[in-house]
Scaffold this active site. Structure first.
Site, PDB file in Angstrom:
ATOM      1  N   HIS A 285     -41.853   5.359  14.636  1.00 55.96           N
ATOM      2  CA  HIS A 285     -41.580   3.948  14.943  1.00 55.96           C
ATOM      3  C   HIS A 285     -42.867   3.262  15.429  1.00 55.96           C
ATOM      4  CE1 HIS A 285     -37.211   5.279  15.924  1.00 55.96           C
ATOM      5  NE2 HIS A 285     -37.132   4.521  14.848  1.00 55.96           N
TER       6      HIS A 285
ATOM      7  N   LYS B  39     -24.222   4.374  15.367  1.00 56.95           N
ATOM      8  CA  LYS B  39     -24.502   5.696  15.932  1.00 56.95           C
ATOM      9  C   LYS B  39     -23.962   5.833  17.350  1.00 56.95           C
ATOM     10  CE  LYS B  39     -28.633   5.976  13.142  1.00 56.95           C
ATOM     11  NZ  LYS B  39     -30.074   5.758  13.097  1.00 56.95           N
TER      12      LYS B  39
END
Ligand code: COA
Length: 166
Positions: free
Chosen positions: A17, A41
């Protein structure tokens, strides 16, 4: 000011990321990391914990900020005045999901573009889930996450060792 949002679950933030972010912050005047409350999630870290981990990881990036958001990503992009949604692509396997998400977002908000950056090959196999799995089995994850994230993972999984002890 041309700004982008970088949405995701970030459970937790990884070096993959951060690689995307470091490159994107040179392309835009500002980048807002947008932590989604409505991802599909079940996260290990709370929203607040994920926010703290991201803030620590980006503290030396002046044109990067961290926010949480609820609801649609495109709506949040509009609220921020962003021109683009930024996503990283690791492999062909990401493409189908990302393409579907980008088209869905384009249909809802035609004024917001999705911009993809290719992940560097060294991070192409990295994912937050794989890192959590490895950390839960007390494997060393220091190549994939910043030190403070490694420490947070070790705490979650009650492992007393970090890479600093080696
Ligand atoms: N390097 C390494 N790994 C990377 C990476 C990179 N450059 N980019 C992504 N990843 C990994 C992440 O670690 C993560 O791994 P995981 O699946 O094991 O957790 C995975 O790829 C993708 O996660 P992330 O980037 O955090 O995004 P996401 O897919 O969890 O987030 C949202 C999806 C938040 C963008 C999406 O759910 C959303 O937009 N939600 C809001 C509601 C909405 O607008 N929905 C769409 C319209 S209907």
């Amino acid at each position: 000011m041309r700004t982008a949002i970088y949405p995701g679950t970030f459970d937790p933030v990884t070096n993959g990321h951060l690689d995307i972010l470091i490159r994107a912050k040179e392309l835009f005047d500002g980048v807002t990391i947008a932590i989604a409350a409505d991802s599909m999630k079940t996260p290990l870290f709370t929203l607040e914990e994920r926010m703290q981990l991201l803030m620590e990881a980006t503290k030396d990036m002046p044109n990067v900020s961290v926010c949480m958001f609820e609801g649609l990503t495109v709506e949040f992009a509009r609220q921020c005045g962003a021109v683009a949604i930024l996503r990283g692509l690791r492999a062909l396997s990401d493409f189908e999901y990302e393409f579907q998400l980008a088209l869905m977002n384009k249909k809802i908000a035609s004024d917001i573009e999705t911009i993809f950056l290719m992940t560097q090959s060294e991070f192409s196999f990295v994912s937050s889930s794989a890192i959590k799995w490895a950390a839960s089995l007390h494997a060393k994850v220091s190549d994939f996450v910043p030190f403070h994230v490694e420490k947070a993972l070790m705490k979650k999984y009650s492992c007393p060792r970090t890479s600093e002890d080696d």
